[in-house]
Motif scaffolding. Structure first.
Motif, PDB file in Angstrom:
ATOM      1  N   UNK A   1      47.125  42.988  36.067  1.00  7.60           N
ATOM      2  CA  UNK A   1      46.883  42.743  34.642  1.00  7.60           C
ATOM      3  C   UNK A   1      46.666  44.101  33.990  1.00  7.60           C
ATOM      4  N   UNK A   2      47.072  44.234  32.751  1.00  4.83           N
ATOM      5  CA  UNK A   2      46.960  45.516  32.054  1.00  4.83           C
ATOM      6  C   UNK A   2      45.662  45.667  31.282  1.00  4.83           C
ATOM      7  N   UNK A   3      44.935  44.560  31.099  1.00  6.74           N
ATOM      8  CA  UNK A   3      43.608  44.584  30.482  1.00  6.74           C
ATOM      9  C   UNK A   3      42.896  43.300  30.881  1.00  6.74           C
ATOM     10  N   UNK A   4      41.646  43.176  30.502  1.00  7.26           N
ATOM     11  CA  UNK A   4      40.878  41.990  30.895  1.00  7.26           C
ATOM     12  C   UNK A   4      41.393  40.709  30.242  1.00  7.26           C
ATOM     13  N   UNK A   5      42.117  40.827  29.138  1.00  9.28           N
ATOM     14  CA  UNK A   5      42.627  39.628  28.468  1.00  9.28           C
ATOM     15  C   UNK A   5      44.161  39.576  28.393  1.00  9.28           C
ATOM     16  N   UNK A   6      44.816  40.382  29.201  1.00  7.50           N
ATOM     17  CA  UNK A   6      46.287  40.377  29.196  1.00  7.50           C
ATOM     18  C   UNK A   6      46.817  39.330  30.161  1.00  7.50           C
ATOM     19  N   UNK A   7      48.096  38.985  30.006  1.00 11.38           N
ATOM     20  CA  UNK A   7      48.731  38.125  31.010  1.00 11.38           C
ATOM     21  C   UNK A   7      48.759  38.843  32.359  1.00 11.38           C
ATOM     22  N   UNK A   8      49.031  38.093  33.401  1.00 12.72           N
ATOM     23  CA  UNK A   8      49.236  38.674  34.721  1.00 12.72           C
ATOM     24  C   UNK A   8      50.731  38.911  34.906  1.00 12.72           C
ATOM     25  N   UNK A   9      51.057  39.948  35.675  1.00 14.80           N
ATOM     26  CA  UNK A   9      52.441  40.304  35.942  1.00 14.80           C
ATOM     27  C   UNK A   9      52.658  40.478  37.438  1.00 14.80           C
ATOM     28  N   UNK A  10      53.820  40.051  37.918  1.00 17.49           N
ATOM     29  CA  UNK A  10      54.189  40.255  39.317  1.00 17.49           C
ATOM     30  C   UNK A  10      55.258  41.339  39.391  1.00 17.49           C
ATOM     31  N   UNK A  11      55.051  42.298  40.261  1.00 19.14           N
ATOM     32  CA  UNK A  11      55.965  43.428  40.396  1.00 19.14           C
ATOM     33  C   UNK A  11      57.277  42.978  41.040  1.00 19.14           C
ATOM     34  N   UNK A  12      58.379  43.254  40.340  1.00 21.85           N
ATOM     35  CA  UNK A  12      59.718  42.918  40.836  1.00 21.85           C
ATOM     36  C   UNK A  12      60.402  44.125  41.477  1.00 21.85           C
TER      37      UNK A  12
END
Length: 85
Positions: A34-45
């Motif tokens: 996550x890029x911040x405490x309230x950002x979406x989560x991202x999976x590394x491709x």
């Protein structure tokens, strides 16, 4: 801390957002961040290591994922609904 050029997008879209971030280490393929405490989560491709770029350790390409789905899969629980504050 390594500087990483992060490219993120939503699933099924080419709505790329690009920005620089500092990580304690370069994320790896399949990892979730996550890029911040309230950002979406991202999976590394994809990770492209860039030793030729001064001050830039890597470029990371990642897709937005549903954090509740990830938590449910990883924690092996049938009811995973989490609120982060």
């Amino acid at each position: 801390m390594p500087k990483v050029f992060v490219h993120t997008h939503t699933a099924q879209d080419s709505d790329w957002e690009n920005d620089y971030y500092e990580f304690s280490r370069v994320p790896i393929e399949g990892e979730v961040f996550a890029l911040s405490s309230d950002s979406p989560w991202y999976e590394v491709e994809l990770v492209v290591h860039t030793p030729f770029e001064k001050g830039l350790a890597a470029e990371v390409y990642a897709v937005e994922v549903d954090h509740n789905k990830i938590m449910k899969q990883k924690l092996n629980t049938s009811k995973a609904t989490f609120e982060f504050k």
